[in-house]
Design a protein around this motif. Structure first.
Motif, PDB file in Angstrom:
ATOM      1  N   ASN A  96      39.939   2.948  38.477  1.00 18.79           N
ATOM      2  CA  ASN A  96      41.349   2.557  38.342  1.00 18.79           C
ATOM      3  C   ASN A  96      41.990   2.299  39.701  1.00 18.79           C
ATOM      4  O   ASN A  96      42.625   1.277  39.922  1.00 18.79           O
ATOM      5  CB  ASN A  96      42.134   3.654  37.623  1.00 18.79           C
ATOM      6  N   SER A  97      41.811   3.265  40.615  1.00 17.57           N
ATOM      7  CA  SER A  97      42.474   3.147  41.919  1.00 17.57           C
ATOM      8  C   SER A  97      41.995   1.920  42.665  1.00 17.57           C
ATOM      9  O   SER A  97      42.797   1.178  43.232  1.00 17.57           O
ATOM     10  CB  SER A  97      42.177   4.377  42.774  1.00 17.57           C
ATOM     11  N   PHE A  98      40.682   1.727  42.669  1.00 19.80           N
ATOM     12  CA  PHE A  98      40.145   0.627  43.463  1.00 19.80           C
ATOM     13  C   PHE A  98      40.537  -0.725  42.896  1.00 19.80           C
ATOM     14  O   PHE A  98      40.762  -1.669  43.641  1.00 19.80           O
ATOM     15  CB  PHE A  98      38.615   0.744  43.565  1.00 19.80           C
ATOM     16  N   ARG A  99      40.597  -0.813  41.571  1.00 20.99           N
ATOM     17  CA  ARG A  99      40.960  -2.110  41.019  1.00 20.99           C
ATOM     18  C   ARG A  99      42.415  -2.446  41.352  1.00 20.99           C
ATOM     19  O   ARG A  99      42.717  -3.539  41.819  1.00 20.99           O
ATOM     20  CB  ARG A  99      40.720  -2.128  39.508  1.00 20.99           C
ATOM     21  N   ILE A 100      43.299  -1.467  41.160  1.00 22.69           N
ATOM     22  CA  ILE A 100      44.706  -1.735  41.461  1.00 22.69           C
ATOM     23  C   ILE A 100      44.900  -1.940  42.965  1.00 22.69           C
ATOM     24  O   ILE A 100      45.575  -2.883  43.399  1.00 22.69           O
ATOM     25  CB  ILE A 100      45.578  -0.584  40.928  1.00 22.69           C
ATOM     26  N   GLY A 101      44.263  -1.072  43.764  1.00 26.42           N
ATOM     27  CA  GLY A 101      44.365  -1.228  45.217  1.00 26.42           C
ATOM     28  C   GLY A 101      43.764  -2.538  45.677  1.00 26.42           C
ATOM     29  O   GLY A 101      44.318  -3.212  46.546  1.00 26.42           O
ATOM     30  N   GLY A 102      42.637  -2.921  45.081  1.00 28.80           N
ATOM     31  CA  GLY A 102      41.968  -4.168  45.470  1.00 28.80           C
ATOM     32  C   GLY A 102      42.846  -5.382  45.209  1.00 28.80           C
ATOM     33  O   GLY A 102      42.992  -6.251  46.074  1.00 28.80           O
TER      34      GLY A 102
END
Lengths: 315, 347
Positions: A96-102
């Protein structure tokens, strides 16, 4: 070059190992209780400590931990999601974090670069002023404030976007958090790109290129932007790490099950969860060191002069 | 070594026998003077340059106003920061001023010609009250005060630590520098959040945690700048002169070189203060910062966020104060950077 890369990678690994040991040592040596103390009595806690081997010497514990961690086993939660392996919880959170951060990184960098280039090309005109004001606002207002604003207006008053994160509608519900996260990156990149490009535009070699008849896209992209990129990469690196990992408040506000929220839960819960703090700390540090290393190596690609001087240092 | 030089000096002078003419005063008409202009000291130049910069002045005004309000704001009305505004009405029932939107009774009367029709019709709440009935004007400025105090305390301590570390590391060079820089590298690769979470294990949540977390991270930037300045300066002649005269390392570092590195360090301080305020706000928001009933800008934003659907005005004052603080300090920092190291084209 290869020798230089290897040396840097080795140094980064040593640094990481030292940090992991320090974290481990601090977590184990400092007084505190990893278990939800209100729900357990002293005997239960003592049993639990013995079962987890918390009373062994620190070095023994560290060896046990690091050998397991290298095999990908970071233990179970002690108070947060009790008994569930950390890996299971973390993999969802990281996703979740990486997709939104990405998305935020891509959006922020792309729009920031475009804004900066536009402002530099229209120096002193309306667009330049607009870019300046935009980047000042973006730097001064924290991203979570933007999120609160967006959430209030576009999810509460006009219920278009979901009010909280919904993993089943990922694309739709990641619009608001990604947008608000990207604003800081966007404005920082825009400001730096503009300033760097203006400086490069005034340099002798660009004047020479222009006087030789180069103009338009070729001049801007190949001669100006490439030279302006080096300082921009320096600024971007910590921003990327922050976005991938530190979107803590945003995750809390928007109810996203990400690593930021996990960290907050681990340290503000009933008992502070040692294993989560450790695992997340290692993740954060590894990411940070990794990105910094990448940037250092990227310099060499962007600017051959640095590559040469790095070689000189080697010799 | 210095003593030897001093002893040698009179021996040379003894060979020269002064005559009476050496000490006669000249008549003023015999002296030719050039037209003289008062020279501008470095700091005066910095001030002039700083005040020419519109943005820097705007920043200075913003920060001054906020600081004055942070000092005097909470005592400008009779409500305390943790007091709930309440009284007993004629039926001896408790009436609490919960969730009252910003109001100025006389202005309202002037504009609409009617009075507020509740029990608090004659009370002024410039920013309104929160969901528990506490005056937000008082709380906002009290919070700003707490945030500013944290920022200043930590940054000043960090400045001292970072400056000394950087100066010493740069001055001695060699092995000492190598070891000290490896340490900085390691310290720098620990993300702030990790430090906070490890601290949270053994420290009670509150102001102390925020201050220690900031202390542990902010000195690094300061030390890097101090070291870079030291490397630039330490080969200059006046340092050599001082050493030749027998000055010790401590004297050279702190008395000779330190005053000449102060410019970039002040600039760094100006940029660290908003970072500190920001970090404090973020830690308080997350729940490891300031504890109730105290408040800071961060906890106020959190309160506002929790009540945003019912009392949307509550979140505005702390957000605006936070944004203005960031803006002001950034402007001052930019202005100082330009004023302390002016480029030729700006002159």
């Amino acid at each position: 070059m290869l020798k230089y890369v290897l040396k840097r990678v080795g140094l980064a690994l040593v640094t990481l190992l030292i940090i992991v040991f320090l974290l481990f040592w601090l977590v184990r040596v400092m007084p505190g209780n990893p278990f939800p103390s209100e729900r357990m009595n002293d005997i239960q806690i003592a049993n639990k400590r013995a079962e987890m081997g918390l009373d062994d010497p620190v070095l023994v514990q560290f060896w046990r931990y690091i050998t397991r961690a290298l095999q990908g086993d970071f233990g179970n939660g002690t108070s947060l999601y009790y008994g569930v392996p950390i890996n299971t919880v973390m993999s969802t959170a990281i996703g979740n974090s990486f997709r939104i951060g990405g998305i935020a990184v891509l959006l922020g960098t792309a729009v920031g670069l475009l804004l900066g280039i536009t402002a530099a090309l229209h120096r002193g005109k309306f667009l330049d002023g607009f870019c300046t004001v935009f980047s000042i606002i973006g730097v001064c207002v924290p991203s979570y404030v933007f999120l609160i604003f967006l959430q209030y207006n576009f999810a509460f008053r006009i219920p278009f976007f979901p009010y909280f994160f919904d993993a089943s509608r990922f694309a739709f519900s990641s619009v608001l958090p990604s947008l608000s996260l990207s604003l800081f990156t966007m404005s920082t990149i825009a400001r730096f790109t503009r300033n760097e490009m203006v400086e490069v535009f005034d340099s002798d070699y660009v004047r020479l290129a222009a006087s030789k008849g180069l103009h338009g896209r070729r001049l801007v992209l190949r001669h100006v932007l490439r030279n302006a990129l080096i300082p921009i990469v320096t600024v971007l690196a910590p921003l990327v790490v922050d976005l991938l990992t530190g979107a803590l408040v945003v995750e809390k506000i928007y109810g996203i099950n990400g690593i930021g929220k996990l960290m907050v839960d681990a340290i503000t819960g009933e008992g502070i969860d040692y294993n989560y703090v450790l695992a997340l700390g290692i993740l954060y540090s590894a990411l940070y060191i990794g990105v910094m290393l990448l940037v250092d190596l990227l310099y060499g690609v962007l600017d051959p002069r640095i590559r040469v001087s790095a070689k000189g240092e080697e010799a | 070594m210095a003593k030897k030089n001093m002893q040698a000096a009179p021996a040379v002078a003894a060979e020269y026998v002064p005559v009476a003419g050496d000490f006669e005063l000249l008549h003023s008409r015999d002296i030719q003077t050039d037209a003289n202009f008062a020279s501008q000291s470095y700091w005066k130049g910095v001030l002039i340059h700083f005040f020419k910069n519109k943005r820097a002045v705007v920043g200075l005004v913003i920060i001054t106003v906020i600081m004055l309000l942070a000092i005097f704001g909470p005592i400008m009305n009779s409500y305390g920061y943790k007091d709930i505004v309440q009284f007993r009405n004629e039926k001896n029932k408790r009436v609490v001023a919960k969730g009252i939107s910003p109001r100025i009774p006389w202005l309202h009367e002037l504009l609409t010609g009617e009075k507020y029709d509740d029990s608090f019709s004659d009370l002024t709440f410039l920013f309104g009250t929160d969901d528990l009935g506490r005056d937000l004007w008082t709380r906002t400025w009290y919070g700003a005060r707490v945030s500013l105090i944290i920022a200043f305390v930590t940054i000043i301590i960090d400045m001292i630590i970072g400056m000394s570390y950087g100066l010493i590391s740069g001055y001695f060079g060699g092995l000492a520098d190598n070891i000290m820089q490896r340490f900085v590298e390691i310290a720098n690769s620990v993300p702030r959040l990790v430090i906070v979470s490890v601290l949270a294990i053994f420290m009670p949540k509150g102001m102390g945690l925020v201050i220690v977390a900031l202390l542990l991270t902010e000195w690094i930037g300061m030390s890097k700048i101090a070291r870079a300045e030291m490397l630039k300066i330490k080969e200059q002649e006046y340092v050599l002169a001082s050493r030749t005269l027998g000055a010790g390392n401590g004297h050279i570092i702190f008395k000779e070189i330190l005053p000449n590195t102060i410019g970039p360090i002040i600039t760094q301080v100006m940029f660290s203060i908003p970072t500190a305020i920001f970090t404090e706000a973020f830690l308080s928001f997350v729940g490891v910062g300031i504890v109730l009933p105290q408040c800071s800008v961060g906890t106020l934003i959190e309160d506002g966020f929790n009540n945003i659907t019912t009392l949307p005005y509550q979140i505005l004052p702390p957000i605006i104060v936070l944004a203005l603080l960031m803006l002001g300090f950034n402007f001052i920092g930019d202005g100082l950077r330009e004023a302390l190291a002016p480029k030729l084209e700006d002159m």
